[in-house]
Write an enzyme that holds these catalytic residues in place. Structure first.
Site, PDB file in Angstrom:
ATOM      1  N   TYR A 196      -5.906  61.534  40.189  1.00  0.00           N
ATOM      2  CA  TYR A 196      -5.989  61.960  39.060  1.00  0.00           C
ATOM      3  C   TYR A 196      -4.785  60.023  38.251  1.00  0.00           C
ATOM      4  O   TYR A 196      -5.080  59.900  37.516  1.00  0.00           O
ATOM      5  CB  TYR A 196      -6.202  62.805  37.681  1.00  0.00           C
ATOM      6  CG  TYR A 196      -6.684  62.472  36.412  1.00  0.00           C
ATOM      7  CD1 TYR A 196      -7.785  61.725  36.110  1.00  0.00           C
ATOM      8  CD2 TYR A 196      -5.680  62.550  35.873  1.00  0.00           C
ATOM      9  CE1 TYR A 196      -8.657  61.961  34.600  1.00  0.00           C
ATOM     10  CE2 TYR A 196      -6.083  62.088  34.303  1.00  0.00           C
ATOM     11  CZ  TYR A 196      -7.328  61.469  33.824  1.00  0.00           C
ATOM     12  OH  TYR A 196      -8.038  61.258  32.317  1.00  0.00           O
ATOM     13  N   SER A 218      -4.725  56.718  30.929  1.00  0.00           N
ATOM     14  CA  SER A 218      -4.112  58.690  30.332  1.00  0.00           C
ATOM     15  C   SER A 218      -2.715  58.754  30.378  1.00  0.00           C
ATOM     16  O   SER A 218      -1.934  58.209  31.219  1.00  0.00           O
ATOM     17  CB  SER A 218      -4.627  59.101  31.034  1.00  0.00           C
ATOM     18  OG  SER A 218      -4.543  60.645  31.208  1.00  0.00           O
ATOM     19  N   LEU A 242     -15.033  60.786  24.865  1.00  0.00           N
ATOM     20  CA  LEU A 242     -15.046  59.789  24.248  1.00  0.00           C
ATOM     21  C   LEU A 242     -15.329  58.574  24.722  1.00  0.00           C
ATOM     22  O   LEU A 242     -16.040  57.664  23.141  1.00  0.00           O
ATOM     23  CB  LEU A 242     -13.457  58.968  24.911  1.00  0.00           C
ATOM     24  CG  LEU A 242     -12.560  60.268  25.716  1.00  0.00           C
ATOM     25  CD1 LEU A 242     -11.437  59.041  26.055  1.00  0.00           C
ATOM     26  CD2 LEU A 242     -11.664  60.183  24.119  1.00  0.00           C
TER      27      LEU A 242
END
Length: 251
Positions: A157, A144, A17
């Site tokens: 995460y 995310s 990214l």
């Protein structure tokens, strides 16, 4: 906001990214400082307009040096935070409880690292001259869809990315008086180097679970969205999902 003849910082800028975003910003006329670990920079391609800077986003002194370099080529107007890690582990598995050091590391890199860059870069952006609308810069962070739909094994995460989502609005409000916008992108499954080691069958299975379009996202699509955010002056304090309408199943 215009990016031509301004400076930009992209963390995680050596690949994925960040690499796509650094190239897109440079293509738009920005002087880009791509911050990443030295091991990643050693594998990065040469891109016109992109200067690689070795730094750990969790280390204030290293980030400050990168900010100083960008400000020196200034004015620093744009920051895009793409640096992150994504190891997986269950809270309780056959191997025992989740390693606390691993949880701490993921939060430190993904959340604290992002905050560290936001804070130090904002200080430099706030020193620039505002445009005719009072705007000085834009910060784009990366969360995310795991922040909303964390799967089995994604406790660390998902928690770190959920923190970035929670940071978004107060950061936008805190920095409004300095003329700095803050927007977060929450990508779905993107075809980055993290997926390079999995089989084609597994990649296809991931793509089949996406409502539309039925494929993995491309890093360039993230970069395009980041540039659109920079261009849209009224877009602020928002989290944008880039996921093909995907809602992640438990596993």
């Amino acid at each position: 906001m215009l990016i031509s003849d301004t400076s930009a910082i992209v963390t995680g800028g050596a690949s994925g990214l960040g690499g796509a975003t650094a190239a897109a910003l440079a293509g738009g006329g920005a002087r880009v400082f791509a911050v990443d670990l030295q091991a990643a920079i050693d594998k990065a391609p040469e891109v016109d307009g992109v200067t690689y800077v070795a730094a750990d986003v969790t280390e204030p002194e290293q980030v400050q040096a990168a900010v100083d370099a960008a400000e020196g080529a200034g004015p620093l107007r744009t920051v895009v935070n793409c640096a992150g890690i994504g190891p997986s582990a269950r809270i309780l598995s056959k191997k025992g409880p989740h390693d606390l050091a691993l949880f701490r590391k993921v939060v430190e890199v993904n959340l604290i690292g992002t905050f560290n860059v936001v804070t130090l870069a904002a200080q430099a952006i706030a020193r620039t001259d505002a445009d005719e609308h009072g705007q000085r810069g834009v910060i784009v962070n990366t969360a995310s869809i795991a922040a909303y739909d964390g799967q089995i094994g994604q406790a660390a995460y998902a928690a770190s990315k959920g923190g970035i989502v929670g940071l978004n609005l107060p950061a936008a409000r805190d920095l409004a008086s300095s003329g700095i916008r803050v927007v977060t992108i929450a990508p779905g499954i993107v075809d980055t180097p993290m997926l390079a080691t999995v089989s084609e069958e597994f990649r296809q299975a991931l793509a089949d679970g996406i409502p539309f379009p039925k494929r993995l996202a491309r890093p360039e699509e993230y970069a395009d969205l980041a540039l659109s955010i920079i261009a849209q002056d009224y877009l602020n304090g928002e989290v944008i999902r880039l996921d093909g309408a995907l809602r992640m199943a438990p596993r």
